[in-house]
Enzyme design. Sequence first.
Site, PDB file in Angstrom:
ATOM      1  N   CYS A   1       9.238 -12.360   3.030  1.00  0.00           N
ATOM      2  CA  CYS A   1       9.175 -11.052   3.669  1.00  0.00           C
ATOM      3  C   CYS A   1       7.966 -11.018   4.589  1.00  0.00           C
ATOM      4  O   CYS A   1       6.879 -11.450   4.207  1.00  0.00           O
ATOM      5  CB  CYS A   1       9.069  -9.942   2.621  1.00  0.00           C
ATOM      6  SG  CYS A   1       8.845  -8.294   3.349  1.00  0.00           S
TER       7      CYS A   1
ATOM      8  N   ASP B   1      16.170  -7.667 -15.840  1.00  0.00           N
ATOM      9  CA  ASP B   1      14.969  -7.632 -15.008  1.00  0.00           C
ATOM     10  C   ASP B   1      15.398  -7.336 -13.580  1.00  0.00           C
ATOM     11  O   ASP B   1      16.555  -7.577 -13.200  1.00  0.00           O
ATOM     12  CB  ASP B   1      14.212  -8.955 -15.080  1.00  0.00           C
ATOM     13  CG  ASP B   1      12.714  -8.782 -14.816  1.00  0.00           C
ATOM     14  OD1 ASP B   1      12.310  -7.674 -14.402  1.00  0.00           O
ATOM     15  OD2 ASP B   1      11.956  -9.749 -15.014  1.00  0.00           O
ATOM     16  N   ASP B   2      14.464  -6.786 -12.786  1.00  0.00           N
ATOM     17  CA  ASP B   2      14.837  -6.371 -11.429  1.00  0.00           C
ATOM     18  C   ASP B   2      14.851  -7.522 -10.439  1.00  0.00           C
ATOM     19  O   ASP B   2      15.575  -7.475  -9.445  1.00  0.00           O
ATOM     20  CB  ASP B   2      13.886  -5.271 -10.934  1.00  0.00           C
ATOM     21  CG  ASP B   2      12.436  -5.650 -11.129  1.00  0.00           C
ATOM     22  OD1 ASP B   2      11.964  -6.569 -10.440  1.00  0.00           O
ATOM     23  OD2 ASP B   2      11.771  -5.028 -11.978  1.00  0.00           O
TER      24      ASP B   2
ATOM     25  N   CYS C   1      15.176 -10.651   2.633  1.00  0.00           N
ATOM     26  CA  CYS C   1      14.709 -11.563   1.585  1.00  0.00           C
ATOM     27  C   CYS C   1      15.870 -12.198   0.826  1.00  0.00           C
ATOM     28  O   CYS C   1      15.702 -13.226   0.178  1.00  0.00           O
ATOM     29  CB  CYS C   1      13.761 -10.849   0.631  1.00  0.00           C
ATOM     30  SG  CYS C   1      14.431  -9.384  -0.162  1.00  0.00           S
TER      31      CYS C   1
ATOM     32  N   CYS D   1      17.248  -3.228   4.778  1.00  0.00           N
ATOM     33  CA  CYS D   1      16.792  -4.568   5.113  1.00  0.00           C
ATOM     34  C   CYS D   1      17.125  -5.477   3.939  1.00  0.00           C
ATOM     35  O   CYS D   1      16.683  -5.249   2.812  1.00  0.00           O
ATOM     36  CB  CYS D   1      15.293  -4.580   5.387  1.00  0.00           C
ATOM     37  SG  CYS D   1      14.653  -6.244   5.728  1.00  0.00           S
TER      38      CYS D   1
ATOM     39  N   CYS E   1      13.688  -1.032   3.439  1.00  0.00           N
ATOM     40  CA  CYS E   1      13.532  -2.169   2.535  1.00  0.00           C
ATOM     41  C   CYS E   1      14.326  -1.970   1.246  1.00  0.00           C
ATOM     42  O   CYS E   1      14.133  -0.988   0.526  1.00  0.00           O
ATOM     43  CB  CYS E   1      12.056  -2.342   2.211  1.00  0.00           C
ATOM     44  SG  CYS E   1      11.706  -3.596   0.964  1.00  0.00           S
TER      45      CYS E   1
ATOM     46  N   ASN F   1       1.029   1.521   6.014  1.00  0.00           N
ATOM     47  CA  ASN F   1       1.873   0.823   5.039  1.00  0.00           C
ATOM     48  C   ASN F   1       2.842  -0.043   5.818  1.00  0.00           C
ATOM     49  O   ASN F   1       3.582   0.461   6.668  1.00  0.00           O
ATOM     50  CB  ASN F   1       2.640   1.833   4.179  1.00  0.00           C
ATOM     51  CG  ASN F   1       3.583   1.152   3.191  1.00  0.00           C
ATOM     52  OD1 ASN F   1       3.398   0.000   2.835  1.00  0.00           O
ATOM     53  ND2 ASN F   1       4.601   1.876   2.755  1.00  0.00           N
ATOM     54  N   GLY F   2       2.838  -1.336   5.550  1.00  0.00           N
ATOM     55  CA  GLY F   2       3.738  -2.243   6.249  1.00  0.00           C
ATOM     56  C   GLY F   2       3.011  -3.469   6.740  1.00  0.00           C
ATOM     57  O   GLY F   2       1.955  -3.840   6.221  1.00  0.00           O
TER      58      GLY F   2
ATOM     59  N   CYS G   1       0.801  -1.216   0.000  1.00  0.00           N
ATOM     60  CA  CYS G   1       0.000   0.000   0.000  1.00  0.00           C
ATOM     61  C   CYS G   1       0.835   1.269   0.000  1.00  0.00           C
ATOM     62  O   CYS G   1       2.052   1.244   0.128  1.00  0.00           O
ATOM     63  CB  CYS G   1      -0.936   0.014   1.208  1.00  0.00           C
ATOM     64  SG  CYS G   1      -0.105  -0.277   2.769  1.00  0.00           S
TER      65      CYS G   1
ATOM     66  N   GLY H   1      -0.435   0.004  -4.919  1.00  0.00           N
ATOM     67  CA  GLY H   1      -1.631  -0.767  -4.594  1.00  0.00           C
ATOM     68  C   GLY H   1      -2.756  -0.440  -5.544  1.00  0.00           C
ATOM     69  O   GLY H   1      -3.045   0.731  -5.770  1.00  0.00           O
TER      70      GLY H   1
ATOM     71  N   SER I   1      10.080  -1.151 -14.246  1.00  0.00           N
ATOM     72  CA  SER I   1      11.026  -0.963 -13.148  1.00  0.00           C
ATOM     73  C   SER I   1      12.449  -1.368 -13.493  1.00  0.00           C
ATOM     74  O   SER I   1      13.379  -1.041 -12.747  1.00  0.00           O
ATOM     75  CB  SER I   1      10.548  -1.740 -11.921  1.00  0.00           C
ATOM     76  OG  SER I   1      10.313  -3.095 -12.250  1.00  0.00           O
TER      77      SER I   1
ATOM     78  N   TYR J   1      12.637  -2.231  -6.902  1.00  0.00           N
ATOM     79  CA  TYR J   1      11.401  -2.505  -7.633  1.00  0.00           C
ATOM     80  C   TYR J   1      10.227  -1.595  -7.287  1.00  0.00           C
ATOM     81  O   TYR J   1       9.546  -1.094  -8.170  1.00  0.00           O
ATOM     82  CB  TYR J   1      10.997  -3.969  -7.382  1.00  0.00           C
ATOM     83  CG  TYR J   1       9.679  -4.371  -7.990  1.00  0.00           C
ATOM     84  CD1 TYR J   1       9.570  -4.647  -9.355  1.00  0.00           C
ATOM     85  CD2 TYR J   1       8.530  -4.502  -7.207  1.00  0.00           C
ATOM     86  CE1 TYR J   1       8.350  -5.017  -9.917  1.00  0.00           C
ATOM     87  CE2 TYR J   1       7.315  -4.877  -7.762  1.00  0.00           C
ATOM     88  CZ  TYR J   1       7.234  -5.136  -9.117  1.00  0.00           C
ATOM     89  OH  TYR J   1       6.035  -5.502  -9.673  1.00  0.00           O
TER      90      TYR J   1
END
Length: 474
Positions: free
Chosen positions: A392, A355-356, A450, A447, A246, A112-113, A12, A38, A293, A252
């Site tokens: 994540c 690609d990302d 992932c 962070c 993040c 958001n989160g 979001c 979102g 992206s 991305y």
Amino acid sequence: MLPEIRGLNEECGVFGVWGHPDAAKITYYGLHSLQHRGQEGAGIVVTDREKLRIHKGMGLVNDVFKEEDLNRLTGDGAIGHVRYTTAGSSDFINCQPLQFNSQTGSIAVAHNGNLVNANATKRQLEHQGSIFQTTSDTEVIAHLIKKSGYPDLKDSIRSALTMVKGAYAFAFLVEDKMIVALDPHGIRPLSIGKMGEGYVVSSETCAFDIVGAEYIRDVLPGELVTISDKGIEAETFSPASQESICSMEYVYFARPDSNIGNINVHAARKNLGRVLAKESPVEADVVTGVPDSSISAAIGFAEQTGIPYELGLIKNRYVGRTFIQPSQELREQGVKMKLSAVRGVVEGKRVVMIDDSIVRGTTSTRIVKMLKEAGALEVHVRISSPPIVNPCFYGIDTSTKGELIASVASVEEMREEMGADSLMYLSVDGLMEGVGREKVNDHCGQCLACFTGEYPTEIYPETDHPYDKVIGGK
């Protein structure tokens, strides 16, 4: 055959306005600029200093709000939200902002989160008599605020924030003020801007450009900021931990024209492409990026190698995300409706496709096939992030390792499955170098969970309780 796995999506975006007579309309335009964060729901709550009014619904911002809706949302303070659903329900009831009314006043919240201890907290609150109306973890914060017992709202919010764990950028709205807060690790972005005599807050700074606001600063990790007619009052509700924004915001999620942590996203992605070219060179004729992206990283790769950058893939802007695919044949055709290979660019060429990230691998497979069907002699895939091998828990819809192709297949297996002539990823060190965040006490300020499995917070294990089937779901 490798498993079919969902793609990568963020949950979001949050936007808020204080002190502008057209707060709802400004928020509408702000949400438009955050639509990439979102697409399943949107909402706005506005205050006229006496009461809160809300309008929200499922769908894109343009679908949810019509001119007559915005005209009814009168007031000079507002918060808004665009939503992406993860494992939770995409029902209207979960659409944000969430508004709660009581005898002492109303409060609206946008988030958001993801709160990693939401499920345990919900159980505890239910034992104490709370009744939850949504499956969203965001509702937890409202119950904690109400149960805090403090007469002052800021004290109640401060108390509630100390009881939740995870990633959160919160915007609260009451009749006479807006309050925003960021978790002690600063995992999700949140910035403050000035617009005339008023203020705006946003998940990304690109929204400031859209509404004509001037960036002031980022909300700091562990900070609680009150915006009212008195101006801005900031305080710390929790000692800041190691900042861990993040990494996927740079790779991305964020728009290229946003600055995250004072680093321009487009510049960071170009740097990721340059570092990728140094780590994984290849002999080729053209470089192309998967829209949108990956374009910045592809330009950086091309500049570093001297291989010409070309628009080898074109995105169809008019294919809706709800395109009906009733058969396997049409599902296979779906990627061609969203992306087209430019035969005149790739035919007879050795192509580097940037690609990302790779989450499920199926889209990459179809794009490689498309390029070869358009006449590419070779397709070399380069990924401008490390392999995503860990879930994540902070607001991205990857909650199990089984959803991540890199956790169940080797690079060679993925290369063979997608039909690429080579496949290489950026290293973790390369990611840190490319983004270029300043290290503090040997911590990169990002962070990387992932990629590395090293989470900045404690991760609370799931149980068989029904609430634990919902990870996030805002």
